[in-house]
Design a protein around this motif. Structure first.
Motif, PDB file in Angstrom:
ATOM      1  N   ARG A 277      29.343  48.878  38.105  1.00 46.97           N
ATOM      2  CA  ARG A 277      29.849  50.066  38.782  1.00 46.97           C
ATOM      3  C   ARG A 277      28.834  50.546  39.797  1.00 46.97           C
ATOM      4  N   GLY A 278      29.302  51.334  40.751  1.00 50.76           N
ATOM      5  CA  GLY A 278      28.409  51.907  41.745  1.00 50.76           C
ATOM      6  C   GLY A 278      28.236  51.003  42.948  1.00 50.76           C
ATOM      7  N   ARG A 279      27.407  51.471  43.890  1.00 44.63           N
ATOM      8  CA  ARG A 279      27.227  50.770  45.155  1.00 44.63           C
ATOM      9  C   ARG A 279      25.949  49.943  45.207  1.00 44.63           C
ATOM     10  N   LEU A 280      25.066  50.090  44.214  1.00 45.81           N
ATOM     11  CA  LEU A 280      23.798  49.368  44.259  1.00 45.81           C
ATOM     12  C   LEU A 280      23.994  47.874  44.064  1.00 45.81           C
ATOM     13  N   LEU A 281      24.925  47.484  43.183  1.00 45.18           N
ATOM     14  CA  LEU A 281      25.180  46.084  42.882  1.00 45.18           C
ATOM     15  C   LEU A 281      26.572  45.705  43.377  1.00 45.18           C
ATOM     16  N   THR A 282      26.691  44.508  43.894  1.00 44.38           N
ATOM     17  CA  THR A 282      27.987  44.017  44.347  1.00 44.38           C
ATOM     18  C   THR A 282      28.340  42.754  43.577  1.00 44.38           C
ATOM     19  N   ALA A 283      29.625  42.615  43.242  1.00 45.67           N
ATOM     20  CA  ALA A 283      30.084  41.495  42.418  1.00 45.67           C
ATOM     21  C   ALA A 283      31.171  40.721  43.143  1.00 45.67           C
ATOM     22  N   THR A 284      31.105  39.388  43.021  1.00 52.84           N
ATOM     23  CA  THR A 284      32.120  38.489  43.571  1.00 52.84           C
ATOM     24  C   THR A 284      32.680  37.653  42.428  1.00 52.84           C
ATOM     25  N   PRO A 285      34.007  37.640  42.217  1.00 54.98           N
ATOM     26  CA  PRO A 285      34.566  36.784  41.166  1.00 54.98           C
ATOM     27  C   PRO A 285      34.170  35.323  41.378  1.00 54.98           C
ATOM     28  N   LEU A 286      33.714  34.691  40.318  1.00 59.24           N
ATOM     29  CA  LEU A 286      33.248  33.304  40.403  1.00 59.24           C
ATOM     30  C   LEU A 286      34.285  32.331  39.851  1.00 59.24           C
ATOM     31  N   CYS A 287      34.704  32.538  38.616  1.00 57.22           N
ATOM     32  CA  CYS A 287      35.696  31.650  38.000  1.00 57.22           C
ATOM     33  C   CYS A 287      36.228  32.299  36.724  1.00 57.22           C
ATOM     34  N   ASP A 288      37.295  31.758  36.206  1.00 57.67           N
ATOM     35  CA  ASP A 288      37.846  32.170  34.911  1.00 57.67           C
ATOM     36  C   ASP A 288      37.591  31.076  33.891  1.00 57.67           C
ATOM     37  N   GLU A 289      37.312  31.474  32.657  1.00 56.11           N
ATOM     38  CA  GLU A 289      37.203  30.500  31.581  1.00 56.11           C
ATOM     39  C   GLU A 289      38.312  30.755  30.555  1.00 56.11           C
ATOM     40  N   GLU A 290      38.880  29.674  30.049  1.00 59.48           N
ATOM     41  CA  GLU A 290      39.925  29.763  29.038  1.00 59.48           C
ATOM     42  C   GLU A 290      39.298  29.705  27.648  1.00 59.48           C
ATOM     43  N   HIS A 291      39.718  30.582  26.775  1.00 55.98           N
ATOM     44  CA  HIS A 291      39.233  30.586  25.400  1.00 55.98           C
ATOM     45  C   HIS A 291      40.187  29.811  24.496  1.00 55.98           C
ATOM     46  N   VAL A 292      39.598  29.039  23.573  1.00 57.27           N
ATOM     47  CA  VAL A 292      40.366  28.148  22.709  1.00 57.27           C
ATOM     48  C   VAL A 292      39.990  28.423  21.257  1.00 57.27           C
ATOM     49  N   LEU A 293      40.986  28.493  20.393  1.00 61.17           N
ATOM     50  CA  LEU A 293      40.761  28.629  18.960  1.00 61.17           C
ATOM     51  C   LEU A 293      40.624  27.232  18.366  1.00 61.17           C
TER      52      LEU A 293
ATOM     53  N   ARG B 154      38.517  39.353  20.976  1.00 64.60           N
ATOM     54  CA  ARG B 154      39.238  39.265  22.247  1.00 64.60           C
ATOM     55  C   ARG B 154      40.459  38.355  22.103  1.00 64.60           C
ATOM     56  N   TYR B 155      40.284  37.223  21.410  1.00 61.01           N
ATOM     57  CA  TYR B 155      41.386  36.271  21.232  1.00 61.01           C
ATOM     58  C   TYR B 155      42.478  36.884  20.359  1.00 61.01           C
ATOM     59  N   TRP B 156      42.091  37.484  19.231  1.00 57.44           N
ATOM     60  CA  TRP B 156      43.072  38.092  18.316  1.00 57.44           C
ATOM     61  C   TRP B 156      43.885  39.172  19.048  1.00 57.44           C
ATOM     62  N   THR B 157      43.202  39.995  19.835  1.00 58.83           N
ATOM     63  CA  THR B 157      43.890  41.068  20.550  1.00 58.83           C
ATOM     64  C   THR B 157      44.875  40.506  21.569  1.00 58.83           C
ATOM     65  N   ALA B 158      44.449  39.485  22.313  1.00 58.79           N
ATOM     66  CA  ALA B 158      45.290  38.928  23.371  1.00 58.79           C
ATOM     67  C   ALA B 158      46.472  38.145  22.824  1.00 58.79           C
ATOM     68  N   VAL B 159      46.250  37.394  21.734  1.00 60.17           N
ATOM     69  CA  VAL B 159      47.288  36.483  21.229  1.00 60.17           C
ATOM     70  C   VAL B 159      48.108  37.106  20.111  1.00 60.17           C
ATOM     71  N   PHE B 160      47.436  37.824  19.207  1.00 59.13           N
ATOM     72  CA  PHE B 160      48.128  38.354  18.022  1.00 59.13           C
ATOM     73  C   PHE B 160      48.346  39.863  18.075  1.00 59.13           C
TER      74      PHE B 160
ATOM     75  N   VAL C 256      50.190  31.942  26.980  1.00 60.63           N
ATOM     76  CA  VAL C 256      49.235  32.485  27.958  1.00 60.63           C
ATOM     77  C   VAL C 256      47.866  32.538  27.281  1.00 60.63           C
ATOM     78  N   PRO C 257      47.016  31.556  27.536  1.00 57.09           N
ATOM     79  CA  PRO C 257      45.709  31.541  26.867  1.00 57.09           C
ATOM     80  C   PRO C 257      44.820  32.678  27.353  1.00 57.09           C
ATOM     81  N   PRO C 258      44.003  33.239  26.477  1.00 63.55           N
ATOM     82  CA  PRO C 258      43.090  34.303  26.908  1.00 63.55           C
ATOM     83  C   PRO C 258      42.085  33.775  27.931  1.00 63.55           C
ATOM     84  N   LEU C 259      41.825  34.570  28.943  1.00 63.56           N
ATOM     85  CA  LEU C 259      40.879  34.200  29.994  1.00 63.56           C
ATOM     86  C   LEU C 259      39.791  35.262  30.099  1.00 63.56           C
ATOM     87  N   ARG C 260      38.625  34.826  30.566  1.00 62.52           N
ATOM     88  CA  ARG C 260      37.538  35.762  30.866  1.00 62.52           C
ATOM     89  C   ARG C 260      36.968  35.398  32.235  1.00 62.52           C
ATOM     90  N   THR C 261      36.719  36.408  33.056  1.00 64.82           N
ATOM     91  CA  THR C 261      36.250  36.189  34.417  1.00 64.82           C
ATOM     92  C   THR C 261      34.731  36.326  34.488  1.00 64.82           C
TER      93      THR C 261
END
Length: 298
Positions: free
Chosen positions: A148-164, A205-211, A264-269
């Motif tokens: 958050r804020g203006r001091l740091l800037t973020a650029t999306p890099l990639c998404d990772e898929e989570h697997v049970l 995170r997986y339980w919340t997204a899937v179940f 829809v598999p859970p993803l994290r950016t």
């Protein structure tokens, strides 16, 4: 066209402010303003619109910066290394999750290391990484949280898929992915869980997204990083949630089994995070751009 003018232009575009650009370049703000006005006169069109908190590039300014910046960086790198008697070696202070840094980021940066870039890697939680960036201990951080804020800037890099995942014997005991899909979370409640923290961050995170619920059981085995989770899951210590990039080979060889294939598999950016304005440094801008290009295939 004067390289100094182009360098100032690229620095202002990256910094978003004449004041920040001046600090990065070691110039006064009036000098930066004068150089930009000179360049605008030569082109016959404005490159930036002045705003209360800095400047915003015009469409021409944006277009020129994206086309010009890599070439300006390369010319500056050649010029600076040629003027340095020791053949200047720039150091990139990098920080991020240990597994992702080791398996994705550092291999991707290897070509730049071969071209003279030195790398120092560290790891930590997101808040620690943000603090390190703000304090200047890190140049670039990879996080799964946007700052958050203006001091740091973020650029999306990639998404990772989570697997049970679990060892084949656990999959056999469950009766396969079809049974897990039909019975839902009840089929998993009695199984031991392997995680990286007592709070079960990946499993929760997986339980919340899937179940649409939280896990009821505590972690049976808690280990310091995701590579250790994979090792324990392969050994049969329990089930775990892992990013696909980390467990893909084990899935291919059958050492672990995908226990569920949700629609829809859970993803994290992941985000590339830097201090605002520091992409004016050619070696940092080059590493930033290199990682963004590499991530296309991740």
């Amino acid at each position: 066209m004067d390289l100094a003018l182009l360098r100032t232009f690229v620095t202002v575009h990256r910094a978003g402010s004449f004041t920040r650009a001046a600090a990065l370049l070691g110039l006064s703000q009036p000098a930066v303003t004068s150089q930009i006005r000179t360049l605008e006169r030569q082109l016959g069109r404005p490159l930036f619109l002045r705003e209360a908190r800095g400047v915003r590039p015009t469409s021409l300014g944006d277009e020129l910066a994206h086309k010009m910046a890599p070439h300006v960086d390369a010319l500056l790198e050649i010029t600076e290394s040629g003027l340095d008697e020791d053949g200047a070696r720039h150091t990139l202070h990098l920080a991020g999750p240990p597994e992702f840094t080791a398996l994705r980021v550092l291999p991707a940066l290897t070509p730049l290391v071969g071209q003279g870039l030195a790398v120092r890697a560290a790891h930590g939680m997101a808040d620690e990484l943000f603090e390190g960036l703000a304090a200047g201990r890190h140049d670039l951080a990879i996080t799964t949280t946007r700052p958050r804020g203006r001091l740091l800037t973020a650029t999306p890099l990639c998404d990772e898929e989570h697997v049970l995942v679990g060892a084949p014997r656990w999959a056999a005991r469950l009766g396969g992915a079809a049974v897990v899909r039909d019975k839902g979370v009840r089929s998993l409640e009695h199984l031991p869980v392997v995680e990286v923290h007592e709070s079960l961050p990946l499993v929760s995170r997986y339980w919340t997204a899937v179940f649409d619920t939280k896990p009821l059981a505590a972690g049976t085995v808690v280990v310091p990083d995701l590579r250790a989770v994979l090792t324990c899951v392969i050994a049969g210590a329990g089930i775990g949630v892992l990013p696909r990039y980390l467990c893909g080979d084990a899935l291919d060889t059958g050492e672990v089994v995908d226990l569920l294939d949700p629609p829809v598999p859970p993803l994290r950016t992941y985000f590339l995070v830097v201090r605002a304005g520091t992409l004016a440094h050619p070696h940092l801008a080059r590493a930033h751009e290199w990682l963004l290009r590499a991530a296309v295939s991740w």
